[in-house]
Design a protein around this motif. Structure first.
Motif, short mmCIF file in Angstrom:
data_model
loop_
_atom_site.label_atom_id
_atom_site.label_comp_id
_atom_site.label_asym_id
_atom_site.label_seq_id
_atom_site.Cartn_x
_atom_site.Cartn_y
_atom_site.Cartn_z
N GLY A 252 -12.92 17.08 -3.83
CA GLY A 252 -12.45 18.02 -4.85
C GLY A 252 -11.16 18.73 -4.44
O GLY A 252 -10.49 19.32 -5.28
N GLN A 253 -10.81 18.68 -3.15
CA GLN A 253 -9.60 19.37 -2.70
C GLN A 253 -8.39 18.46 -2.75
O GLN A 253 -7.28 18.90 -2.48
N LYS A 254 -8.63 17.17 -3.00
CA LYS A 254 -7.51 16.24 -2.96
C LYS A 254 -6.64 16.40 -4.20
O LYS A 254 -7.16 16.49 -5.32
N ASP A 255 -5.34 16.44 -3.99
CA ASP A 255 -4.42 16.66 -5.10
C ASP A 255 -3.09 16.05 -4.64
O ASP A 255 -2.42 16.60 -3.77
N TYR A 256 -2.73 14.91 -5.19
CA TYR A 256 -1.57 14.18 -4.66
C TYR A 256 -0.27 14.97 -4.76
O TYR A 256 0.46 15.09 -3.77
N PRO A 257 0.05 15.53 -5.95
CA PRO A 257 1.32 16.28 -6.00
C PRO A 257 1.37 17.41 -4.97
O PRO A 257 2.40 17.64 -4.33
N LEU B 38 0.87 -1.18 0.00
CA LEU B 38 0.00 0.00 0.00
C LEU B 38 0.90 1.23 0.00
O LEU B 38 1.43 1.63 1.04
N SER B 39 1.07 1.80 -1.18
CA SER B 39 1.97 2.96 -1.29
C SER B 39 1.27 4.18 -0.69
O SER B 39 0.05 4.21 -0.53
N LEU B 40 2.07 5.19 -0.40
CA LEU B 40 1.53 6.44 0.12
C LEU B 40 0.49 6.99 -0.86
O LEU B 40 -0.58 7.45 -0.47
N GLU B 41 0.82 6.89 -2.13
CA GLU B 41 -0.09 7.47 -3.13
C GLU B 41 -1.39 6.70 -3.20
O GLU B 41 -2.47 7.29 -3.29
N ARG B 42 -1.31 5.37 -3.14
CA ARG B 42 -2.56 4.60 -3.18
C ARG B 42 -3.41 4.93 -1.95
O ARG B 42 -4.62 5.10 -2.04
N ALA B 43 -2.75 5.03 -0.78
CA ALA B 43 -3.49 5.40 0.43
C ALA B 43 -4.20 6.73 0.20
O ALA B 43 -5.38 6.89 0.52
N TYR B 44 -3.49 7.67 -0.39
CA TYR B 44 -4.06 9.00 -0.61
C TYR B 44 -5.25 8.94 -1.57
O TYR B 44 -6.19 9.71 -1.46
#
Ligand code: TNX
Length: 649
Positions: free
Chosen positions: A498-503, A437-443
């Motif tokens: 709508g506020q989620k933005d991984y970078p 479970l990568s950080l990005e997948r969690a996000y």
């Protein structure tokens, strides 16, 4: 390196990096200076939160006591404002003379304080105060409120007992990330961890096991005993501490499965098996799903009601967790008593017997004005009327329960279980673990399943992550598994989709990691490979029909030369079949690598080469990828670009 850390510290001061991301943040010119002379003032309603902040300032700044009257300069004022809608909402305003935290409830005011703490430089969070420190806070206005009311983290203290001071630290860390439920998994086959006064053997016998299966392989053992439990007074004190930080402690007592420690302590709770009338079990030294489940006799139901009485005495939580997962029915199938019970109660089979068992607890808890919550297995054999479901075996259980009008908490294992590995770089892992479970997948986890209508999704109370500790032995390891993925979850649980933005999150996290350092959290280091991430693909980017998708890549190609492009699949039902990769300058193709490869379950990465011409600075370059999925559109992965280093002899 020094320059880079310095740049990050500066950036936290000028550009606030709050996690979880607030609903809105407007930066204004100027700053406020927080010092030991700053006065904290509050009228009655938020006074508990004001004294929490005052205590914090006492420790970190050496400031004295709460102000008895309002000060217009150099002050922090709490104001109860019914116009700030939502029980956990707040408005935080910083101007050069004053900080104001407005909320319609103490919880909202508390979250205003947590955001305020994240506006300070990271070293302000270190507990030892310097000489007369003063910190500057940028002028701004934040308006904020959570998406979900239930923002939880589960910790298994049964497989490995976790010392009490760590639970205090964890409560603080949850609050710092605006999380509000700490679910303690207090009992399992491998140990019973809470004092029950009426049944002392539960801890006398049940809190000790003579050995533990180790991390090195299924047949390896550590060769030493493991033990520990919490007294009721210790837990009451913890509950009080957590309550002041708006964290509810949710206790879990497993039944009828995962109960071998209870059966070892009181053998009459176990099943009598044909041919083995006097069989005794021990507290288990091995992990997995165990056959020795509770019997379903009336006396056992009464025993567990007594246990729940003491649980309710210690934990004021509205919800009480009764486990219910992974209870193999083999013993009930052969036990005469269980079969008699099935007949006597007019039940169809063993699944209905488990459901009957849970129903007894449901109505008992309802009688005491509490609510039952259990793992999604409690759906089998019929769900008790007041029950709330924790959906861990994927989302199916949660969807079914919400459609039937029951409340649910989402915690599908492949998305939120933090006993999973977090990188494919073995040097950065400390456990054998399972899954990835990568950080990005969690996000990227979205807690409300698409299958639910708006009305049904109102039954999704919230979300929880989980740390199971079969292979995680101590607090340092728990922290390593939790952080920084819990930071990603805080944003999944709190911020609007709508506020989620991984970078953007990843950039904020770089500053936040300094805060975790100041708080002495043993966080997993950021995978250095992250800097090579040029983009990612998600469901919908590619379909079964051949098509293209492009990513802007000029920042990843600073000079001419040889580069490697890797496609790393990390989840979803479908892989990505790639046929070509092209480097584009607008509509012009600069370089092309054409060959077939797959990034999916068969081969999780595929690699292409780029020869990048010199003198491209200032050009808007993109990477155009042609490909299709091997079925539906559900596919996730990263696109990474790294320079190919050539070694001269
Ligand atoms: C399943 S999640 C379990 C736990 C294990 C976990 C390992 C759940 C309700 N049961 O007993 O520790 O998997 O990840």
């Amino acid at each position: 390196m020094i320059i880079c850390v310095f740049a990050l510290i500066v950036s936290t001061q000028t550009n606030p990096c709050i996690i979880p991301r607030p609903q809105s943040l407007d930066l204004h010119p100027g700053h406020f200076t927080l010092a030991s002379t700053t006065q904290v003032f509050s009228k009655k309603a938020a006074s508990g939160v004001a004294s929490y902040l005052q205590d914090w300032m006492g420790i970190h700044l050496g400031s004295k006591t709460l102000a008895v009257k309002k000060h217009l300069f150099n002050s922090i004022e709490f104001e109860m404002d019914p116009l700030v809608k939502g029980t956990e909402a707040y408005r935080l305003t910083v101007n050069p003379h004053q900080i104001k935290i407005c909320a319609s409830s103490p919880a909202g005011a508390f979250y205003g304080v947590q955001s305020l703490l994240q506006l300070l430089p990271p070293n302000a969070l270190i507990k030892t105060k310097g000489k007369n420190p003063s910190w500057s806070i940028p002028c701004l206005e934040i308006r904020d409120a959570p998406r979900f009311g239930w923002r939880g983290t589960h910790l298994d203290v049964a497989r490995h007992f976790m010392p009490l001071p760590f639970l205090y630290k964890l409560v603080d860390l949850l609050a710092f990330h605006k999380l509000n439920v700490l679910h303690l998994h207090l009992t399992d086959d491998q140990g019973w961890r809470m004092e029950i006064k009426r049944y002392p053997k539960l801890t006398l016998i049940g809190s000790y096991r003579k050995d533990s299966q180790s991390n090195d392989g299924p047949d390896e053992f550590e060769g030493k005993p493991h033990q520990g439990f919490y007294t009721q007074q210790q837990l009451k004190d913890l509950v009080g501490y957590a309550n002041r930080r708006f964290v509810t402690i949710l206790p879990e007592i497993e039944m009828p499965g995962h109960s071998q420690a209870a059966v070892a302590s009181y053998p009459e709770l176990g099943n009598i098996l044909p041919g083995h009338p006097n069989q005794r079990v021990e507290v288990s030294t091995e992990y997995g799903v165990h056959d020795d489940i509770l019997n379903a006799d009336d006396a056992t139901i009464t025993f567990y009601k007594h246990v729940l009485d003491e649980i309710m005495e210690v934990f004021p939580s509205k919800f009480i967790h009764v486990g219910g997962d992974e209870a193999p029915k083999g013993q009930w199938k052969v036990s005469q008593r269980a079969q008699q019970q099935i007949k006597a109660r007019g039940l169809k089979d063993e699944d209905e017997l488990q459901s009957w068992f849970i129903r007894q607890m449901d109505s008992y808890l309802a009688l005491k004005h509490r609510r039952l919550i259990g793992w999604d297995e409690i759906l089998g054999g019929g769900l008790a009327s007041g029950a709330t479901v924790m959906s861990w075996r994927g989302e199916t259980g949660g969807i079914a329960a919400a459609k039937a009008g029951h409340d649910v908490v989402m915690c599908p294992s492949s998305w939120v279980y933090l006993d999973q590995l977090q990188t494919k770089n073995p040097r950065l892992e400390i456990n054998r673990g399972w899954g990835y479970l990568s950080l990005e997948r969690a996000y990227r986890y979205e807690p409300v399943p698409m299958e639910l209508t708006a009305k049904e999704s109102s039954h999704v109370l919230g979300v929880q992550s989980a740390v199971w500790t079969e292979l995680i032995r101590d607090p340092a390891q728990v922290e390593y598994q939790l952080f920084p993925r819990l930071c990603a979850f805080s944003e999944v649980f709190w911020s609007q989709p709508g506020q989620k933005d991984y970078p953007d999150f990843w950039l904020r996290l770089q500053s936040h990691m300094l805060r975790l350092g100041a708080l002495k959290v043993n966080a997993h280091p950021q995978d250095p490979i992250e800097k090579d991430r040029a983009g990612s693909w998600q469901p919908g980017f590619f379909s079964q029909r051949e098509g293209t998708h492009s990513w802007r890549v000029e920042h990843h190609l600073p000079t001419g030369g040889e580069y490697q492009v890797s496609f790393i699949y990390f989840g979803g039902d479908h892989g990505l079949d790639i046929s070509s990769v092209e480097l584009m300058d607008g509509a012009m193709i600069l370089f092309r690598d054409v060959h077939e490869s797959q990034a999916g379950a068969k081969s999780n990465s595929s690699i292409y080469r780029l020869t990048v011409p010199e003198n491209l600075s200032g050009r808007l370059l993109s990477l155009r990828v042609t490909g299709h999925t091997d079925g539906g559109t559900d596919s996730y992965g990263d696109v990474r670009i790294s320079r190919v280093t050539s070694y001269r002899k």
